[in-house]
Design a protein around this motif. Structure first.
Motif: not given
Length: 286
Positions: A105, A242, A98, A102, A112, A238
């Motif tokens: 992004c 997000y 995961q 991310l 993060l 995702l």
């Protein structure tokens, strides 16, 4: 430039969910690489990505964490985050994937790194065990330990987000599952049972057939037995991940000036004064 996600074991690197999911850098164990080589490897990651988030399970041997802290100290770098997690091996691998999703992004490195604690609340990690007599990482009663010695006894154990244990075939109890849409990942050990796919998945409203992956090498030690089937239910998409992370209020660390979510900086571990530990609301989950 995406933030690099690094791990302490190849078992923490699951296949990507899509071609856009970045890979993770696997850091060699201290016993297989001298300190100067570890420093050089980290320097290369910093030069290429700018920031590195290292996921280090709490169950890793102490020398692993000592090596990571030594590398960070020698480099005198504030661009290396050490993320510790209490999740069992398969759940930790899901968390890493995961974070990899991310990382591609527009989230800052600080957000993060601090998002790992939030995401862990949404990973339902457990296992079906042939015995709980040596299980010491999940709270179980003395009676369950004694029953764990009985031949043929099988137990379903949930390590997180809320620990729970039931004995299969002897009770109408069920494991408390997620109240949002998830997918299920299985890793089979030496225990012959299809309970996670035939009973747990329908009970939790899992869509589709559970996916399978090889059992992580650390799983038998973590669960206290090789007779197990490990499982983890998780948010796979995702956009949902997000939205979950980006909807949390952001702060600025008063020590290293990194962006963060929650009550603690993911890079320097400095707490945010006056903010309680955030507990994600279940009704806010997708």
């Amino acid at each position: 430039m995406p933030t690099a996600i690094a791990v302490t074991s190849a078992d923490l690197v699951l296949p990507p969910t899509d071609p856009g999911t970045p890979q993770a850098a696997v850091l060699p164990a201290p016993g297989t690489q001298p300190l100067d080589a570890s420093v050089a490897d980290m320097q290369q990651l910093l030069a290429r990505y700018g920031h590195v988030v290292v996921v280090c399970p709490a169950s890793d041997p102490a020398p692993v964490e000592h090596r990571l802290r030594a590398v960070r100290g020698l480099l005198e770098s504030d661009r290396i985050a050490l993320v510790r997690t209490d999740l069992p091996p398969l759940g930790a691998a899901v968390l890493v994937r995961q974070l990899r999703q991310l990382a591609g992004c527009d989230l800052s490195p600080g957000v993060l790194a601090s998002a790992a604690r939030l995401l862990a609340h949404y990973i339902y990690a457990g296992a079906v065990l042939g015995s709980v007599s040596r299980l010491d990482r999940v709270p179980v009663g003395l009676g369950s330990h004694l029953k764990g010695w009985f031949p043929g006894a099988h137990f379903a154990v949930l390590a997180g987000p809320t620990p729970q244990m039931i004995r299969l075939g002897k009770s109408e109890e069920s494991l408390a599952g997620p109240e949002f849409a998830t997918e299920l990942l299985l890793a089979r050990g030496q225990l012959q049972t299809d309970w996670p796919a035939s009973t747990l998945a329908p009970g939790w409203g899992i869509g589709g057939r559970p996916q399978e992956t090889p059992l992580p090498g650390a799983s038998p030690g973590w669960w206290g037995t090789g007779k197990l089937v490990e499982f983890a239910a998780y948010l796979p998409d995702l956009p949902v991940l997000y939205q979950l992370v980006s909807s949390v209020r952001r702060e600025t660390c008063h020590w290293c000036a990194m962006d963060l979510i929650g009550d603690r900086c993911g890079f320097c571990a400095a707490p945010v004064a006056g903010h309680p530990v955030p507990t994600p609301a279940r009704d806010a989950a997708p």
